[in-house]
Design a protein around this motif. Sequence first.
Motif, PDB file in Angstrom:
ATOM      1  N   SER A  31       0.842  -1.196   0.000  1.00 10.83           N
ATOM      2  CA  SER A  31       0.000   0.000   0.000  1.00 10.83           C
ATOM      3  C   SER A  31       0.876   1.244   0.000  1.00 10.83           C
ATOM      4  CB  SER A  31      -0.907   0.007   1.227  1.00 10.83           C
ATOM      5  OG  SER A  31      -1.903  -0.974   1.121  1.00 10.83           O
ATOM      6  N   GLY A  32       0.522   2.195  -0.834  1.00  8.67           N
ATOM      7  CA  GLY A  32       1.297   3.417  -0.948  1.00  8.67           C
ATOM      8  C   GLY A  32       2.223   3.438  -2.140  1.00  8.67           C
ATOM      9  N   ASN A  33       2.438   2.277  -2.795  1.00 11.43           N
ATOM     10  CA  ASN A  33       3.236   2.263  -4.025  1.00 11.43           C
ATOM     11  C   ASN A  33       2.564   3.123  -5.091  1.00 11.43           C
ATOM     12  OD1 ASN A  33       4.387  -1.115  -3.632  1.00 11.43           O
ATOM     13  ND2 ASN A  33       5.598   0.712  -3.594  1.00 11.43           N
ATOM     14  N   THR A  34       3.374   3.592  -6.022  1.00 17.67           N
ATOM     15  CA  THR A  34       2.856   4.331  -7.168  1.00 17.67           C
ATOM     16  C   THR A  34       3.318   3.648  -8.451  1.00 17.67           C
ATOM     17  OG1 THR A  34       4.760   5.828  -7.192  1.00 17.67           O
ATOM     18  CG2 THR A  34       2.821   6.523  -5.929  1.00 17.67           C
ATOM     19  N   GLY A  35       2.680   3.980  -9.532  1.00 19.78           N
ATOM     20  CA  GLY A  35       3.036   3.412 -10.827  1.00 19.78           C
ATOM     21  C   GLY A  35       2.193   4.037 -11.910  1.00 19.78           C
ATOM     22  N   ARG A  36       2.144   3.370 -13.043  1.00 19.00           N
ATOM     23  CA  ARG A  36       1.344   3.846 -14.171  1.00 19.00           C
ATOM     24  C   ARG A  36       0.604   2.654 -14.779  1.00 19.00           C
ATOM     25  NH1 ARG A  36       6.317   5.703 -15.263  1.00 19.00           N
ATOM     26  NH2 ARG A  36       6.501   4.531 -17.218  1.00 19.00           N
ATOM     27  N   ILE A  37      -0.652   2.872 -15.083  1.00 24.91           N
ATOM     28  CA  ILE A  37      -1.461   1.860 -15.760  1.00 24.91           C
ATOM     29  C   ILE A  37      -1.341   2.079 -17.271  1.00 24.91           C
ATOM     30  CG2 ILE A  37      -3.798   1.058 -16.220  1.00 24.91           C
ATOM     31  CD1 ILE A  37      -2.779   0.046 -13.619  1.00 24.91           C
ATOM     32  N   ARG A  38      -0.951   1.023 -17.979  1.00 22.22           N
ATOM     33  CA  ARG A  38      -0.898   1.095 -19.437  1.00 22.22           C
ATOM     34  C   ARG A  38      -2.175   0.468 -19.982  1.00 22.22           C
ATOM     35  NH1 ARG A  38       3.660  -1.807 -20.842  1.00 22.22           N
ATOM     36  NH2 ARG A  38       4.973   0.058 -20.742  1.00 22.22           N
ATOM     37  N   LEU A  39      -2.965   1.313 -20.621  1.00 24.30           N
ATOM     38  CA  LEU A  39      -4.275   0.905 -21.123  1.00 24.30           C
ATOM     39  C   LEU A  39      -4.237   0.887 -22.642  1.00 24.30           C
ATOM     40  CD1 LEU A  39      -7.201   0.204 -20.335  1.00 24.30           C
ATOM     41  CD2 LEU A  39      -7.727   2.631 -20.460  1.00 24.30           C
ATOM     42  N   GLY A  40      -4.489  -0.271 -23.235  1.00 22.19           N
ATOM     43  CA  GLY A  40      -4.458  -0.395 -24.685  1.00 22.19           C
ATOM     44  C   GLY A  40      -5.847  -0.282 -25.295  1.00 22.19           C
ATOM     45  N   LEU A  41      -5.939   0.467 -26.386  1.00 24.73           N
ATOM     46  CA  LEU A  41      -7.193   0.628 -27.121  1.00 24.73           C
ATOM     47  C   LEU A  41      -6.980   0.186 -28.571  1.00 24.73           C
ATOM     48  CD1 LEU A  41      -8.454   4.116 -25.862  1.00 24.73           C
ATOM     49  CD2 LEU A  41      -9.206   1.858 -25.113  1.00 24.73           C
ATOM     50  N   ASN A  42      -7.874  -0.630 -29.078  1.00 21.04           N
ATOM     51  CA  ASN A  42      -7.785  -1.107 -30.446  1.00 21.04           C
ATOM     52  C   ASN A  42      -8.361  -0.072 -31.410  1.00 21.04           C
ATOM     53  OD1 ASN A  42      -6.706  -3.589 -29.611  1.00 21.04           O
ATOM     54  ND2 ASN A  42      -8.750  -4.403 -29.217  1.00 21.04           N
ATOM     55  N   HIS A  43      -7.693   0.098 -32.555  1.00 19.33           N
ATOM     56  CA  HIS A  43      -8.148   1.041 -33.577  1.00 19.33           C
ATOM     57  C   HIS A  43      -8.128   0.330 -34.924  1.00 19.33           C
ATOM     58  CE1 HIS A  43      -7.744   4.513 -30.808  1.00 19.33           C
ATOM     59  NE2 HIS A  43      -6.703   3.840 -30.348  1.00 19.33           N
ATOM     60  N   ASP A  44      -9.262   0.352 -35.603  1.00 16.42           N
ATOM     61  CA  ASP A  44      -9.374  -0.247 -36.925  1.00 16.42           C
ATOM     62  C   ASP A  44      -9.177   0.819 -37.990  1.00 16.42           C
ATOM     63  OD1 ASP A  44      -9.941  -2.669 -35.715  1.00 16.42           O
ATOM     64  OD2 ASP A  44     -12.116  -2.304 -35.751  1.00 16.42           O
ATOM     65  N   ASP A  45      -8.416   0.451 -39.042  1.00 17.37           N
ATOM     66  CA  ASP A  45      -8.158   1.362 -40.176  1.00 17.37           C
ATOM     67  C   ASP A  45      -7.625   2.704 -39.682  1.00 17.37           C
ATOM     68  OD1 ASP A  45      -9.033  -0.567 -41.967  1.00 17.37           O
ATOM     69  OD2 ASP A  45     -11.119   0.113 -41.822  1.00 17.37           O
ATOM     70  N   ALA A  46      -6.640   2.645 -38.828  1.00 20.65           N
ATOM     71  CA  ALA A  46      -6.057   3.869 -38.275  1.00 20.65           C
ATOM     72  C   ALA A  46      -4.978   4.411 -39.207  1.00 20.65           C
ATOM     73  CB  ALA A  46      -5.464   3.587 -36.898  1.00 20.65           C
ATOM     74  N   ILE A  47      -4.824   5.716 -39.209  1.00 21.00           N
ATOM     75  CA  ILE A  47      -3.787   6.376 -39.991  1.00 21.00           C
ATOM     76  C   ILE A  47      -2.597   6.624 -39.066  1.00 21.00           C
ATOM     77  CG2 ILE A  47      -3.170   8.453 -41.270  1.00 21.00           C
ATOM     78  CD1 ILE A  47      -6.036   8.652 -42.187  1.00 21.00           C
TER      79      ILE A  47
END
Length: 404
Positions: A307-323
């Motif tokens: 408890s008390g640790n810090t960090g970063r959440i990596r959240l992936g989002l899918n994209h279709d036909d992205a440029i």
Amino acid sequence: MNPENARMPKELIRENVQPIKTTMKMKNVITSFILALVLSSCADKNQAPTAPPPPVLPVLAITSANTTTDNEYPASIQGTVDVEIRPQVSGNLDRIYVDEGAYVSKGQTLFKINERPFREQLNNALASLHAAEAALINANLEVDKLTPLVQNKVVSDYQLKTAKASQKIAAANIEQAKAMVGSAKINLGYTNVTAPVSGYIGRLPKKQGSLVSASDIEPLTTLSDVHEVFAYFSLSETDFINFKSKYAGNSLGDKIKKLPPVNLILADNNDYPKTGKIDMVDGQFDKTTGAITLRATFPNTNGTLRSGNTGRIRLGLNHDDAILVPQSATVEMQDKVFVFTVGKDNKVTKMPITVVGKSGTNYLIKEGVKTGDQIVLSGIDKLQDGQAIQPEKSTKVAEVTNQK
């Protein structure tokens, strides 16, 4: 003719004439040299300067591809149970059975408060209970004595009613005494402070012999159950709308069930070896920050996280036909991102683009360029808007750039 000149020898006259002829020749040479310089200068002015050839630069034709963008959000980590251990009664702290950072099991004794005052309170409550029981016995005897006398009309009915009332009072006194005994036992039990859950002990600000009270601002310690941990992070309103639109489901609960696992990046920028699952979305946005809180649960069997640790959440989002556009093909100026597009005449145009995410080394583009546009891949630091180039196309570069 001067008679004196007439008498001058011919050799002397010849010597005077020779220097004059030499001087005339030198003047003619100098005049010819100056004329040649003037003519050469005029020829240089009339000759047009040669323009440098346009630079040869690699060019990429933009195509669309399926990709995943990884967004990172600061996260705070807490145990599944974070509880403050506080005394329920006042007294001197007699014993401390644990050390800071120790792992304890549920029900294990942590602290011992001096129990003697509370044991005496229990003894006093027991004495009151015994007295109340004796009083009830006496009241019962009085009722038993008066009942036949009233039936035989030896005494009035009033005396029997009074005896029965005293009997009820004695019975009530017993119940009150029992409650006092129970309360005294509870307080005596509170002198033995135990762990409500299994977990790790925090700091111990109170030392043995300290006077503790239930009204103390500072707890005796904290206890964290970290066999699993919660990582709390926040999404802006825009990110949350995009987040919801990327996954199927009629309700937010359905969408959460279909979410892929998320990764946790620790403070040393290394990935936590186990993935987590988003299982909670806050019921409302924070009015101050305009963000909404999400919770991801991670297993922590080895106790790596606390408890008390810090960090970063990596959240992936899918994209279709992205440029996608390589970051190396962009330039940032005044908080804006630009690329150099190549027209049919091979002249470049500085074009602003709208970046909505990152996928590896590529930017995900929302506006500014479209499929089929050509952009300059490198060497853009010295390009000027409207400058002509000699494009050098590379299919290998295009394939690598648009990889998922």
